[in-house]
Design a protein around this motif. Structure first.
Motif, PDB file in Angstrom:
ATOM      1  N   ASP B  92     -14.325 -46.119  -8.827  1.00  0.00           N
ATOM      2  CA  ASP B  92     -15.290 -45.021  -8.247  1.00  0.00           C
ATOM      3  C   ASP B  92     -16.592 -45.711  -7.556  1.00  0.00           C
ATOM      4  O   ASP B  92     -17.017 -46.876  -8.062  1.00  0.00           O
ATOM      5  CB  ASP B  92     -15.470 -44.221  -9.155  1.00  0.00           C
ATOM      6  N   LEU B  94     -20.433 -45.222  -6.664  1.00  0.00           N
ATOM      7  CA  LEU B  94     -21.487 -44.129  -6.842  1.00  0.00           C
ATOM      8  C   LEU B  94     -22.133 -43.615  -5.394  1.00  0.00           C
ATOM      9  O   LEU B  94     -22.598 -42.590  -5.429  1.00  0.00           O
ATOM     10  CB  LEU B  94     -22.750 -45.118  -7.451  1.00  0.00           C
ATOM     11  N   ASN B  96     -19.995 -43.092  -2.851  1.00  0.00           N
ATOM     12  CA  ASN B  96     -18.918 -42.089  -2.273  1.00  0.00           C
ATOM     13  C   ASN B  96     -18.158 -41.881  -3.286  1.00  0.00           C
ATOM     14  O   ASN B  96     -16.876 -42.136  -3.468  1.00  0.00           O
ATOM     15  CB  ASN B  96     -18.214 -43.253  -1.339  1.00  0.00           C
ATOM     16  N   ASN B  97     -18.790 -41.014  -4.307  1.00  0.00           N
ATOM     17  CA  ASN B  97     -17.863 -40.735  -5.585  1.00  0.00           C
ATOM     18  C   ASN B  97     -16.993 -39.868  -5.616  1.00  0.00           C
ATOM     19  O   ASN B  97     -16.768 -39.259  -6.583  1.00  0.00           O
ATOM     20  CB  ASN B  97     -18.993 -40.734  -6.866  1.00  0.00           C
ATOM     21  N   ASN B  98     -16.470 -39.133  -4.399  1.00  0.00           N
ATOM     22  CA  ASN B  98     -15.777 -38.317  -4.531  1.00  0.00           C
ATOM     23  C   ASN B  98     -14.078 -38.432  -4.242  1.00  0.00           C
ATOM     24  O   ASN B  98     -13.476 -37.443  -4.029  1.00  0.00           O
ATOM     25  CB  ASN B  98     -16.185 -37.157  -3.592  1.00  0.00           C
ATOM     26  N   ASP B  99     -13.746 -39.838  -4.257  1.00  0.00           N
ATOM     27  CA  ASP B  99     -12.366 -40.081  -4.055  1.00  0.00           C
ATOM     28  C   ASP B  99     -12.299 -41.493  -4.800  1.00  0.00           C
ATOM     29  O   ASP B  99     -11.837 -42.470  -4.527  1.00  0.00           O
ATOM     30  CB  ASP B  99     -12.061 -40.249  -2.583  1.00  0.00           C
ATOM     31  N   MET B 100     -12.221 -41.211  -6.130  1.00  0.00           N
ATOM     32  CA  MET B 100     -11.737 -42.119  -7.138  1.00  0.00           C
ATOM     33  C   MET B 100     -10.329 -42.536  -6.725  1.00  0.00           C
ATOM     34  O   MET B 100      -9.391 -41.869  -6.469  1.00  0.00           O
ATOM     35  CB  MET B 100     -11.864 -41.498  -8.671  1.00  0.00           C
ATOM     36  N   ARG B 101     -10.164 -43.827  -6.984  1.00  0.00           N
ATOM     37  CA  ARG B 101      -8.919 -44.635  -6.444  1.00  0.00           C
ATOM     38  C   ARG B 101      -8.153 -45.253  -7.561  1.00  0.00           C
ATOM     39  O   ARG B 101      -8.865 -45.825  -8.413  1.00  0.00           O
ATOM     40  CB  ARG B 101      -9.081 -45.642  -5.144  1.00  0.00           C
TER      41      ARG B 101
END
Lengths: 115, 112
Positions: B92, B94, B96-101
């Protein structure tokens, strides 16, 4: 222990039909997510949702997909016209949004089969 | 585009041995790193997270992070047959923490 719940656990539909997958995130969580996992493949991010709007979406999340939080507890994923390749396990997840580390808690998933 | 790479395995270790799982990532902006365990047909379950360089221990599990090398690993000591599962590395940012890969996962088998 609080958990993310998803319904139904299995959904079978005909190609071209609309499906709605339902999720109830953990009650004090603020961020909501949908992921999918095609059989034998990696978990793929679809969309994140915060403050009643989409905050980010992947290239998979095209115009056929939509999300909604119709009330204070449910979070839904709609696929407008299903395709064979939409067959996958769909996971809902939520996080509290507190602190520097986003810990996702996953629901048990909905297995979608498009025939 | 963030990419997370894992050796797909299968990794097989005898009961009581140390299992070592590795993960590399491409986004230098990544801030938080997670290990999830996924049993077949089940949802991912968070077992460890780390965001500082070095080691973090929790029971039989140790996560190791080296941001300079863009490398994160998970060690499982005294492996048990119940540890047999697929281990997913997730990354993730910090900022751009909305699209954990997620990585594709490493399948671990612990043989009695």
């Amino acid at each position: 222990e609080p958990e993310v719940t998803q319904t139904p656990s299995h959904q079978v539909t005909q190609m071209g039909q609309e499906v709605i997958l339902r999720c109830v995130p953990i009650s004090n969580h603020l961020y909501f997510y949908w992921y999918r996992q095609i059989l034998g493949q990696k978990v793929e991010f679809l969309v994140s949702f915060y403050n009643n709007e989409i905050s980010e979406k992947s290239e998979i999340f095209d115009d056929q997909f939509s999300v909604e939080r119709p009330d204070g507890s449910n979070f839904t994923l709609k696929i407008r016209s299903t395709k064979l390749e939409d067959s996958a396990m769909y996971f809902c997840a939520s996080s509290s949004g507190q602190g520097a580390v986003e810990k996702l808690f996953f629901g048990s998933g909905t297995q979608l089969s498009v025939l | 585009q963030k990419e997370v790479e894992q050796n797909s395995g299968p990794l097989s270790v005898p009961e009581g041995a140390i299992a070592s799982l590795n993960c590399t990532y491409s986004d230098r902006g990544s801030q938080s790193f997670f290990w999830y365990r996924q049993y077949s047909g089940k949802s991912p379950e968070l077992i460890m997270f780390i965001y500082s360089n070095g080691d973090k221990e929790d029971g039989r599990f140790t996560a190791q992070l080296n941001k300079a090398s863009q490398y994160v690993s998970l060690l499982i000591r005294d492996s048990q047959p119940s540890d047999s599962a697929t281990y997913l590395c997730a990354v993730d940012s910090l900022y751009n923490n909305n699209d954990m890969r997620f990585g594709a996962g490493t399948r671990l088998t612990v043989k009695p």
